[in-house]
Design a protein around this motif. Structure first.
Motif, PDB file in Angstrom:
ATOM      1  N   HIS A   1       0.851  -1.291   0.047  1.00 53.74           N
ATOM      2  CA  HIS A   1       0.138  -0.005   0.000  1.00 53.74           C
ATOM      3  C   HIS A   1       0.740   1.107   0.011  1.00 53.74           C
ATOM      4  O   HIS A   1       0.711   2.367  -0.909  1.00 53.74           O
ATOM      5  CB  HIS A   1      -0.988  -0.012   1.223  1.00 53.74           C
ATOM      6  CG  HIS A   1      -1.697   1.305   1.347  1.00 53.74           C
ATOM      7  ND1 HIS A   1      -2.313   1.968   0.772  1.00 53.74           N
ATOM      8  CD2 HIS A   1      -1.611   2.039   2.872  1.00 53.74           C
ATOM      9  CE1 HIS A   1      -2.839   3.105   1.411  1.00 53.74           C
ATOM     10  NE2 HIS A   1      -2.166   3.211   2.292  1.00 53.74           N
ATOM     11  N   LEU A   2       1.833   1.179   1.001  1.00 56.15           N
ATOM     12  CA  LEU A   2       2.676   2.479   1.095  1.00 56.15           C
ATOM     13  C   LEU A   2       3.588   2.768  -0.336  1.00 56.15           C
ATOM     14  O   LEU A   2       3.795   3.970  -0.646  1.00 56.15           O
ATOM     15  CB  LEU A   2       3.525   2.330   2.288  1.00 56.15           C
ATOM     16  CG  LEU A   2       2.785   2.417   3.539  1.00 56.15           C
ATOM     17  CD1 LEU A   2       3.706   2.164   4.705  1.00 56.15           C
ATOM     18  CD2 LEU A   2       1.814   3.739   3.664  1.00 56.15           C
TER      19      LEU A   2
ATOM     20  N   GLY B   1      -9.904  -6.135  -5.863  1.00 55.09           N
ATOM     21  CA  GLY B   1     -10.917  -5.471  -6.792  1.00 55.09           C
ATOM     22  C   GLY B   1     -11.209  -4.030  -6.624  1.00 55.09           C
ATOM     23  O   GLY B   1     -11.456  -3.508  -7.271  1.00 55.09           O
ATOM     24  N   LEU B   2     -10.605  -3.414  -5.277  1.00 53.01           N
ATOM     25  CA  LEU B   2     -10.868  -2.126  -4.875  1.00 53.01           C
ATOM     26  C   LEU B   2      -9.910  -1.452  -4.479  1.00 53.01           C
ATOM     27  O   LEU B   2      -9.682  -0.137  -4.384  1.00 53.01           O
ATOM     28  CB  LEU B   2     -11.894  -2.249  -3.492  1.00 53.01           C
ATOM     29  CG  LEU B   2     -13.196  -2.848  -4.104  1.00 53.01           C
ATOM     30  CD1 LEU B   2     -14.059  -2.787  -2.310  1.00 53.01           C
ATOM     31  CD2 LEU B   2     -13.929  -2.110  -5.052  1.00 53.01           C
ATOM     32  N   GLY B   3      -8.415  -2.088  -4.703  1.00 56.71           N
ATOM     33  CA  GLY B   3      -7.116  -1.325  -4.213  1.00 56.71           C
ATOM     34  C   GLY B   3      -6.842  -1.488  -2.634  1.00 56.71           C
ATOM     35  O   GLY B   3      -7.752  -2.034  -2.013  1.00 56.71           O
ATOM     36  N   TYR B   4      -5.766  -1.093  -2.486  1.00 57.50           N
ATOM     37  CA  TYR B   4      -4.995  -1.411  -1.338  1.00 57.50           C
ATOM     38  C   TYR B   4      -5.711  -0.407  -0.250  1.00 57.50           C
ATOM     39  O   TYR B   4      -5.964  -1.090   1.064  1.00 57.50           O
ATOM     40  CB  TYR B   4      -3.549  -1.159  -1.109  1.00 57.50           C
ATOM     41  CG  TYR B   4      -2.630  -1.995  -2.196  1.00 57.50           C
ATOM     42  CD1 TYR B   4      -2.981  -3.309  -1.771  1.00 57.50           C
ATOM     43  CD2 TYR B   4      -1.774  -1.712  -2.871  1.00 57.50           C
ATOM     44  CE1 TYR B   4      -2.433  -4.519  -2.600  1.00 57.50           C
ATOM     45  CE2 TYR B   4      -0.901  -2.743  -3.778  1.00 57.50           C
ATOM     46  CZ  TYR B   4      -1.415  -3.920  -3.532  1.00 57.50           C
ATOM     47  OH  TYR B   4      -0.361  -4.617  -4.323  1.00 57.50           O
ATOM     48  N   PRO B   5      -6.071   0.809  -0.251  1.00 56.74           N
ATOM     49  CA  PRO B   5      -6.905   1.611   0.757  1.00 56.74           C
ATOM     50  C   PRO B   5      -7.945   1.031   1.215  1.00 56.74           C
ATOM     51  O   PRO B   5      -8.385   1.033   2.394  1.00 56.74           O
ATOM     52  CB  PRO B   5      -7.098   3.008  -0.171  1.00 56.74           C
ATOM     53  CG  PRO B   5      -6.169   2.992  -1.000  1.00 56.74           C
ATOM     54  CD  PRO B   5      -5.838   1.740  -1.720  1.00 56.74           C
ATOM     55  N   ALA B   6      -8.526   0.177   0.103  1.00 59.95           N
ATOM     56  CA  ALA B   6     -10.065  -0.323   0.608  1.00 59.95           C
ATOM     57  C   ALA B   6      -9.591  -1.532   1.774  1.00 59.95           C
ATOM     58  O   ALA B   6     -10.652  -1.800   2.562  1.00 59.95           O
ATOM     59  CB  ALA B   6     -10.509  -1.016  -0.551  1.00 59.95           C
ATOM     60  N   VAL B   7      -8.577  -1.987   1.597  1.00 60.90           N
ATOM     61  CA  VAL B   7      -8.105  -3.076   2.537  1.00 60.90           C
ATOM     62  C   VAL B   7      -8.488  -2.496   4.191  1.00 60.90           C
ATOM     63  O   VAL B   7      -8.722  -3.424   4.971  1.00 60.90           O
ATOM     64  CB  VAL B   7      -6.801  -3.664   2.364  1.00 60.90           C
ATOM     65  CG1 VAL B   7      -6.347  -4.545   3.310  1.00 60.90           C
ATOM     66  CG2 VAL B   7      -6.931  -4.502   0.741  1.00 60.90           C
TER      67      VAL B   7
END
Length: 388
Positions: free
Chosen positions: A231-232, A353-359
Protein backbone atom coordinates in the motif's frame (compact mmCIF):
# COMPACT_ATOMS: atom_id res chain seq x y z
CA UNK A 1 -9.85 -24.10 40.18
CA UNK A 2 -9.77 -20.47 41.21
CA UNK A 3 -7.39 -18.88 43.60
CA UNK A 4 -8.76 -18.63 47.06
CA UNK A 5 -11.15 -15.80 47.63
CA UNK A 6 -9.43 -12.58 48.52
CA UNK A 7 -6.04 -13.70 47.26
CA UNK A 8 -4.18 -10.79 45.68
CA UNK A 9 -0.59 -12.02 45.46
CA UNK A 10 0.59 -13.30 42.09
CA UNK A 11 2.17 -16.80 42.19
CA UNK A 12 5.28 -15.66 40.37
CA UNK A 13 7.13 -18.97 40.44
CA UNK A 14 4.29 -20.76 38.74
CA UNK A 15 3.83 -18.00 36.18
CA UNK A 16 7.55 -17.98 35.32
CA UNK A 17 7.24 -21.66 34.44
CA UNK A 18 4.05 -21.14 32.43
CA UNK A 19 5.16 -18.03 30.57
CA UNK A 20 8.68 -19.39 30.05
CA UNK A 21 7.34 -22.73 28.86
CA UNK A 22 5.03 -21.01 26.39
CA UNK A 23 7.83 -18.75 25.14
CA UNK A 24 10.25 -21.64 24.57
CA UNK A 25 7.55 -23.80 23.01
CA UNK A 26 6.74 -21.10 20.47
CA UNK A 27 10.43 -20.53 19.78
CA UNK A 28 10.70 -24.22 18.89
CA UNK A 29 7.47 -24.18 16.92
CA UNK A 30 8.25 -21.12 14.80
CA UNK A 31 11.98 -21.58 14.19
CA UNK A 32 11.06 -23.70 11.17
CA UNK A 33 8.73 -21.11 9.62
CA UNK A 34 11.29 -18.98 7.74
CA UNK A 35 13.15 -22.01 6.37
CA UNK A 36 10.25 -24.29 5.44
CA UNK A 37 9.46 -22.65 2.07
CA UNK A 38 13.01 -23.17 0.83
CA UNK A 39 13.15 -26.68 2.29
CA UNK A 40 9.92 -27.72 0.57
CA UNK A 41 11.05 -26.32 -2.77
CA UNK A 42 14.54 -27.83 -2.61
CA UNK A 43 13.45 -31.23 -1.33
CA UNK A 44 10.23 -31.78 -3.26
CA UNK A 45 10.07 -29.14 -6.01
CA UNK A 46 6.79 -27.99 -4.51
CA UNK A 47 4.41 -25.43 -6.02
CA UNK A 48 3.44 -22.18 -4.30
CA UNK A 49 0.18 -23.81 -3.22
CA UNK A 50 2.05 -26.69 -1.58
CA UNK A 51 4.40 -24.30 0.18
CA UNK A 52 1.46 -22.37 1.58
CA UNK A 53 -0.24 -25.59 2.66
CA UNK A 54 2.84 -26.81 4.53
CA UNK A 55 3.37 -23.51 6.32
CA UNK A 56 -0.27 -22.91 7.25
CA UNK A 57 -1.39 -26.49 8.02
CA UNK A 58 -0.88 -25.97 11.75
CA UNK A 59 -3.67 -23.36 11.78
CA UNK A 60 -6.24 -25.94 10.66
CA UNK A 61 -5.67 -28.39 13.49
CA UNK A 62 -5.13 -25.59 16.00
CA UNK A 63 -8.55 -24.21 15.08
CA UNK A 64 -10.21 -27.59 15.62
CA UNK A 65 -8.23 -28.76 18.66
CA UNK A 66 -8.21 -25.66 20.90
CA UNK A 67 -11.64 -26.35 22.48
CA UNK A 68 -10.71 -30.02 22.97
CA UNK A 69 -7.42 -29.05 24.61
CA UNK A 70 -9.19 -26.66 26.95
CA UNK A 71 -11.76 -29.32 27.85
CA UNK A 72 -8.98 -31.83 28.61
CA UNK A 73 -7.11 -29.24 30.68
CA UNK A 74 -10.25 -28.69 32.75
CA UNK A 75 -10.62 -32.42 33.32
CA UNK A 76 -7.04 -33.70 33.65
CA UNK A 77 -5.06 -30.66 34.72
CA UNK A 78 -3.47 -27.72 32.97
CA UNK A 79 0.14 -28.78 33.44
CA UNK A 80 -0.38 -32.25 31.94
CA UNK A 81 -1.97 -30.90 28.75
CA UNK A 82 0.61 -28.13 28.46
CA UNK A 83 3.39 -30.71 28.88
CA UNK A 84 1.78 -32.82 26.18
CA UNK A 85 1.79 -29.84 23.83
CA UNK A 86 5.49 -29.16 24.46
CA UNK A 87 6.31 -32.85 23.88
CA UNK A 88 4.45 -32.83 20.57
CA UNK A 89 6.35 -29.73 19.46
CA UNK A 90 9.66 -31.39 20.41
CA UNK A 91 8.69 -34.62 18.62
CA UNK A 92 7.70 -32.62 15.57
CA UNK A 93 11.12 -30.98 15.44
CA UNK A 94 12.75 -34.42 15.55
CA UNK A 95 10.46 -35.75 12.79
CA UNK A 96 11.69 -33.01 10.43
CA UNK A 97 14.90 -35.05 10.15
CA UNK A 98 13.04 -37.96 8.49
CA UNK A 99 12.42 -38.23 4.71
CA UNK A 100 8.67 -37.90 5.07
CA UNK A 101 7.76 -36.75 1.58
CA UNK A 102 5.44 -33.83 0.91
CA UNK A 103 2.32 -35.60 2.20
CA UNK A 104 4.14 -36.69 5.33
CA UNK A 105 5.40 -33.16 5.91
CA UNK A 106 1.85 -31.80 5.72
CA UNK A 107 0.77 -34.48 8.21
CA UNK A 108 3.63 -33.45 10.50
CA UNK A 109 2.55 -29.82 10.37
CA UNK A 110 -1.00 -30.87 11.23
CA UNK A 111 0.39 -32.74 14.25
CA UNK A 112 2.31 -29.63 15.30
CA UNK A 113 -0.98 -27.73 15.22
CA UNK A 114 -2.26 -30.13 17.88
CA UNK A 115 0.83 -29.39 19.96
CA UNK A 116 0.47 -25.64 19.55
CA UNK A 117 -3.21 -25.72 20.52
CA UNK A 118 -2.54 -27.84 23.59
CA UNK A 119 0.42 -25.74 24.71
CA UNK A 120 -1.31 -22.39 24.36
CA UNK A 121 -4.82 -23.22 25.54
CA UNK A 122 -3.84 -25.18 28.65
CA UNK A 123 -1.36 -22.48 29.64
CA UNK A 124 -3.94 -19.74 29.12
CA UNK A 125 -6.53 -21.27 31.42
CA UNK A 126 -3.81 -22.22 33.92
CA UNK A 127 -2.81 -18.56 34.02
CA UNK A 128 -6.41 -17.50 34.59
CA UNK A 129 -6.83 -20.06 37.37
CA UNK A 130 -3.80 -18.64 39.22
CA UNK A 131 -4.53 -14.95 38.69
CA UNK A 132 -6.12 -12.82 41.39
CA UNK A 133 -9.56 -11.76 40.21
CA UNK A 134 -8.49 -8.14 39.76
CA UNK A 135 -5.40 -9.07 37.70
CA UNK A 136 -6.82 -11.63 35.24
CA UNK A 137 -6.98 -9.35 32.21
CA UNK A 138 -3.44 -8.09 32.82
CA UNK A 139 -2.01 -11.60 33.11
CA UNK A 140 -3.90 -12.81 30.03
CA UNK A 141 -2.30 -9.92 28.16
CA UNK A 142 1.19 -10.75 29.44
CA UNK A 143 0.65 -14.38 28.51
CA UNK A 144 0.02 -13.21 24.95
CA UNK A 145 3.22 -11.16 25.04
CA UNK A 146 5.11 -14.37 25.91
CA UNK A 147 3.61 -16.06 22.86
CA UNK A 148 4.38 -13.21 20.45
CA UNK A 149 7.87 -12.91 21.92
CA UNK A 150 8.45 -16.59 21.25
CA UNK A 151 7.22 -16.20 17.68
CA UNK A 152 9.52 -13.23 17.05
CA UNK A 153 12.59 -14.87 18.57
CA UNK A 154 11.87 -18.24 16.96
CA UNK A 155 11.54 -16.91 13.43
CA UNK A 156 14.64 -14.74 13.85
CA UNK A 157 16.80 -17.57 15.19
CA UNK A 158 15.49 -20.03 12.62
CA UNK A 159 16.60 -17.74 9.81
CA UNK A 160 19.91 -17.11 11.59
CA UNK A 161 20.64 -20.84 11.85
CA UNK A 162 19.84 -21.64 8.21
CA UNK A 163 23.45 -21.12 6.98
CA UNK A 164 24.39 -24.09 9.21
CA UNK A 165 21.90 -26.32 7.43
CA UNK A 166 18.33 -27.41 7.92
CA UNK A 167 19.44 -29.95 10.53
CA UNK A 168 20.63 -27.13 12.79
CA UNK A 169 17.18 -25.56 12.63
CA UNK A 170 15.40 -28.87 13.33
CA UNK A 171 17.72 -29.61 16.25
CA UNK A 172 17.19 -26.15 17.69
CA UNK A 173 13.41 -26.63 17.45
CA UNK A 174 13.69 -29.81 19.53
CA UNK A 175 15.97 -28.20 22.13
CA UNK A 176 13.78 -25.12 22.57
CA UNK A 177 10.61 -27.21 23.01
CA UNK A 178 12.33 -29.46 25.55
CA UNK A 179 13.48 -26.40 27.48
CA UNK A 180 9.85 -25.31 27.54
CA UNK A 181 8.84 -28.75 28.81
CA UNK A 182 11.30 -28.44 31.69
CA UNK A 183 10.00 -25.01 32.67
CA UNK A 184 6.40 -26.23 32.60
CA UNK A 185 7.29 -29.32 34.62
CA UNK A 186 8.93 -27.35 37.45
CA UNK A 187 6.06 -24.85 37.73
CA UNK A 188 4.31 -25.60 41.03
CA UNK A 189 0.69 -26.72 40.82
CA UNK A 190 -1.38 -25.05 43.50
CA UNK A 191 -4.23 -26.99 45.16
CA UNK A 192 -7.56 -26.57 43.46
CA UNK A 193 -10.79 -26.09 45.30
CA UNK A 194 -12.70 -29.22 44.36
CA UNK A 195 -12.35 -31.50 41.37
CA UNK A 196 -13.57 -29.88 38.18
CA UNK A 197 -16.04 -31.82 36.13
CA UNK A 198 -14.71 -30.67 32.79
CA UNK A 199 -18.13 -29.47 31.73
CA UNK A 200 -20.44 -31.05 29.21
CA UNK A 201 -19.47 -29.41 25.95
CA UNK A 202 -16.58 -28.10 23.92
CA UNK A 203 -18.09 -24.98 22.33
CA UNK A 204 -19.10 -23.04 25.43
CA UNK A 205 -21.87 -20.52 24.75
CA UNK A 206 -20.27 -17.59 26.63
CA UNK A 207 -17.35 -17.73 24.16
CA UNK A 208 -19.46 -17.22 21.04
CA UNK A 209 -20.07 -13.47 20.94
CA UNK A 210 -16.63 -12.43 22.28
CA UNK A 211 -15.09 -14.93 19.85
CA UNK A 212 -17.05 -13.46 16.94
CA UNK A 213 -15.83 -9.99 17.95
CA UNK A 214 -12.24 -11.27 18.00
CA UNK A 215 -12.66 -12.81 14.54
CA UNK A 216 -13.98 -9.50 13.18
CA UNK A 217 -11.14 -7.53 14.76
CA UNK A 218 -8.58 -9.87 13.18
CA UNK A 219 -9.45 -8.48 9.73
CA UNK A 220 -7.47 -5.32 10.43
CA UNK A 221 -4.41 -7.26 11.52
CA UNK A 222 -4.63 -9.51 8.44
CA UNK A 223 -4.78 -6.47 6.18
CA UNK A 224 -1.90 -4.71 7.93
CA UNK A 225 0.38 -7.74 7.86
CA UNK A 226 -0.33 -8.59 4.23
CA UNK A 227 -0.65 -5.26 2.46
CA UNK A 228 0.72 -2.26 4.35
CA UNK A 229 4.12 -2.43 2.64
CA UNK A 230 2.54 -2.72 -0.83
CA UNK A 231 0.00 0.00 0.00
CA UNK A 232 2.72 2.46 0.92
CA UNK A 233 4.90 1.52 -2.04
CA UNK A 234 2.12 2.53 -4.44
CA UNK A 235 2.34 6.00 -2.88
CA UNK A 236 6.09 6.14 -3.28
CA UNK A 237 6.73 5.51 0.41
CA UNK A 238 9.61 3.17 1.17
CA UNK A 239 10.42 1.47 4.47
CA UNK A 240 6.83 0.35 5.02
CA UNK A 241 8.21 -2.40 7.23
CA UNK A 242 8.77 0.33 9.85
CA UNK A 243 4.99 0.57 10.16
CA UNK A 244 4.78 -3.13 10.94
CA UNK A 245 7.63 -2.85 13.42
CA UNK A 246 5.96 0.10 15.12
CA UNK A 247 2.72 -1.84 15.45
CA UNK A 248 4.53 -4.83 16.97
CA UNK A 249 6.46 -2.68 19.44
CA UNK A 250 3.44 -0.79 20.72
CA UNK A 251 1.37 -3.98 20.82
CA UNK A 252 3.73 -5.52 23.37
CA UNK A 253 4.46 -2.26 25.17
CA UNK A 254 0.77 -1.52 25.70
CA UNK A 255 0.23 -4.80 27.51
CA UNK A 256 3.28 -4.23 29.67
CA UNK A 257 2.42 -0.65 30.62
CA UNK A 258 -1.38 -0.45 30.72
CA UNK A 259 -2.43 -4.09 30.54
CA UNK A 260 -4.28 -3.63 33.83
CA UNK A 261 -6.95 -1.39 32.29
CA UNK A 262 -9.46 -4.17 31.41
CA UNK A 263 -9.40 -5.24 35.07
CA UNK A 264 -9.62 -1.70 36.43
CA UNK A 265 -12.10 -0.11 34.02
CA UNK A 266 -14.09 -3.16 32.96
CA UNK A 267 -13.81 -5.15 29.71
CA UNK A 268 -16.82 -3.55 27.97
CA UNK A 269 -15.41 -0.04 28.24
CA UNK A 270 -11.92 -1.09 27.15
CA UNK A 271 -13.27 -3.17 24.25
CA UNK A 272 -15.15 -0.10 23.01
CA UNK A 273 -12.13 2.17 23.17
CA UNK A 274 -9.81 -0.48 21.77
CA UNK A 275 -12.00 -1.38 18.80
CA UNK A 276 -12.53 2.26 17.90
CA UNK A 277 -8.80 2.85 18.28
CA UNK A 278 -8.04 -0.01 15.91
CA UNK A 279 -10.55 1.41 13.41
CA UNK A 280 -9.10 4.93 13.66
CA UNK A 281 -5.56 3.67 13.16
CA UNK A 282 -6.56 1.69 10.08
CA UNK A 283 -8.32 4.69 8.53
CA UNK A 284 -5.24 6.85 9.13
CA UNK A 285 -3.11 4.24 7.34
CA UNK A 286 -5.59 4.12 4.45
CA UNK A 287 -5.29 7.90 3.95
CA UNK A 288 -1.62 8.32 4.94
CA UNK A 289 0.28 10.56 2.50
CA UNK A 290 3.68 9.82 4.03
CA UNK A 291 5.53 7.43 6.31
CA UNK A 292 5.19 9.41 9.59
CA UNK A 293 1.40 9.56 9.25
CA UNK A 294 1.22 5.83 8.46
CA UNK A 295 3.42 5.13 11.49
CA UNK A 296 1.09 7.17 13.73
CA UNK A 297 -1.82 5.11 12.40
CA UNK A 298 -0.03 1.85 13.18
CA UNK A 299 0.75 3.02 16.72
CA UNK A 300 -2.87 3.96 17.39
CA UNK A 301 -4.02 0.66 15.92
CA UNK A 302 -1.45 -1.24 18.00
CA UNK A 303 -2.64 0.28 21.28
CA UNK A 304 -6.25 -0.56 20.52
CA UNK A 305 -5.68 -4.01 19.10
CA UNK A 306 -3.38 -4.98 21.97
CA UNK A 307 -6.10 -4.69 24.62
CA UNK A 308 -8.94 -6.21 22.60
CA UNK A 309 -7.98 -9.82 23.18
CA UNK A 310 -7.58 -9.71 26.98
CA UNK A 311 -10.75 -7.61 27.33
CA UNK A 312 -12.81 -10.03 25.28
CA UNK A 313 -11.25 -12.96 27.14
CA UNK A 314 -12.33 -11.36 30.41
CA UNK A 315 -15.89 -11.25 29.09
CA UNK A 316 -15.68 -14.98 28.47
CA UNK A 317 -14.25 -15.70 31.92
CA UNK A 318 -16.83 -13.55 33.69
CA UNK A 319 -19.67 -15.53 32.12
CA UNK A 320 -18.25 -19.07 32.32
CA UNK A 321 -18.42 -21.54 35.19
CA UNK A 322 -14.99 -22.46 36.59
CA UNK A 323 -15.32 -26.09 35.48
CA UNK A 324 -15.64 -25.05 31.83
CA UNK A 325 -13.14 -22.23 31.58
CA UNK A 326 -10.57 -24.30 29.69
CA UNK A 327 -13.10 -25.25 27.03
CA UNK A 328 -14.32 -21.64 26.94
CA UNK A 329 -10.81 -20.22 26.41
CA UNK A 330 -10.14 -22.88 23.78
CA UNK A 331 -13.35 -22.04 21.93
CA UNK A 332 -12.69 -18.31 22.19
CA UNK A 333 -9.13 -18.47 20.86
CA UNK A 334 -10.29 -20.69 17.98
CA UNK A 335 -12.07 -17.65 16.60
CA UNK A 336 -8.68 -15.98 16.06
CA UNK A 337 -7.59 -18.85 13.80
CA UNK A 338 -10.99 -18.82 12.12
CA UNK A 339 -10.82 -15.09 11.52
CA UNK A 340 -7.39 -15.23 9.90
CA UNK A 341 -8.45 -18.20 7.77
CA UNK A 342 -11.45 -16.26 6.48
CA UNK A 343 -9.96 -12.80 6.19
CA UNK A 344 -6.74 -13.88 4.46
CA UNK A 345 -8.41 -14.66 1.11
CA UNK A 346 -11.19 -12.07 1.51
CA UNK A 347 -8.78 -9.21 2.15
CA UNK A 348 -6.81 -10.35 -0.88
CA UNK A 349 -9.99 -10.16 -2.98
CA UNK A 350 -10.70 -6.65 -1.65
CA UNK A 351 -7.17 -5.55 -2.57
CA UNK A 352 -7.47 -7.00 -6.08
CA UNK A 353 -10.90 -5.50 -6.74
CA UNK A 354 -10.89 -2.18 -4.93
CA UNK A 355 -7.24 -1.35 -4.25
CA UNK A 356 -5.05 -1.30 -1.18
CA UNK A 357 -6.72 1.59 0.69
CA UNK A 358 -9.97 -0.38 0.67
CA UNK A 359 -8.22 -3.14 2.64
CA UNK A 360 -7.74 -0.80 5.60
CA UNK A 361 -11.19 0.75 5.29
CA UNK A 362 -12.69 -2.75 5.36
CA UNK A 363 -10.56 -3.60 8.39
CA UNK A 364 -11.78 -0.44 10.15
CA UNK A 365 -15.40 -1.39 9.42
CA UNK A 366 -14.79 -4.86 10.87
CA UNK A 367 -13.21 -3.35 13.99
CA UNK A 368 -16.28 -1.16 14.50
CA UNK A 369 -18.49 -4.21 13.95
CA UNK A 370 -16.43 -6.05 16.58
CA UNK A 371 -17.32 -3.35 19.10
CA UNK A 372 -21.01 -3.66 18.24
CA UNK A 373 -20.90 -7.44 18.70
CA UNK A 374 -19.00 -7.18 21.99
CA UNK A 375 -21.53 -4.72 23.37
CA UNK A 376 -24.23 -7.33 22.77
CA UNK A 377 -22.58 -9.54 25.40
CA UNK A 378 -24.70 -9.49 28.53
CA UNK A 379 -22.91 -8.35 31.64
CA UNK A 380 -22.86 -10.96 34.43
CA UNK A 381 -24.72 -10.29 37.62
CA UNK A 382 -22.73 -9.61 40.79
CA UNK A 383 -22.84 -13.23 41.93
CA UNK A 384 -21.75 -14.83 38.67
CA UNK A 385 -19.02 -12.24 38.18
CA UNK A 386 -17.18 -13.70 41.13
CA UNK A 387 -16.99 -17.15 39.55
CA UNK A 388 -13.60 -17.53 37.95
Amino acid sequence: MSAPAGKSAIPRRALVGIFGGLFCGYVGLTAAIPVLPGFVRESYGATDFAVGLVVMATALTALLVRPVSGHLADRYGHRLIMQTGALIVAAGGALYFLPLGLTGLVALRLLLGVGEASLFTAGAVWTVSLAPHNRRGQLIGLYGVSMWGGISVGTFLGATLLPFGYGAVWGFSVAAALAGLVLISVAPVLPRAGQPSGGHGLLVRPALLPGAALALASAGYAGLAAFVVLHLQTRGIDSGVVVLSGFSAVYGGTRLLIGHLPDRLGPRRVVTWSGLGEAAGLLIIALAPNLPVALVGSLIMGVGFSLLHPSLALMVMDRTDGAQQGAAIGAYTSFWDLGLSIWGPLIGAVAAGLGYPAVFVAGAACAAAAVAVALCVRQPDAQSATVS
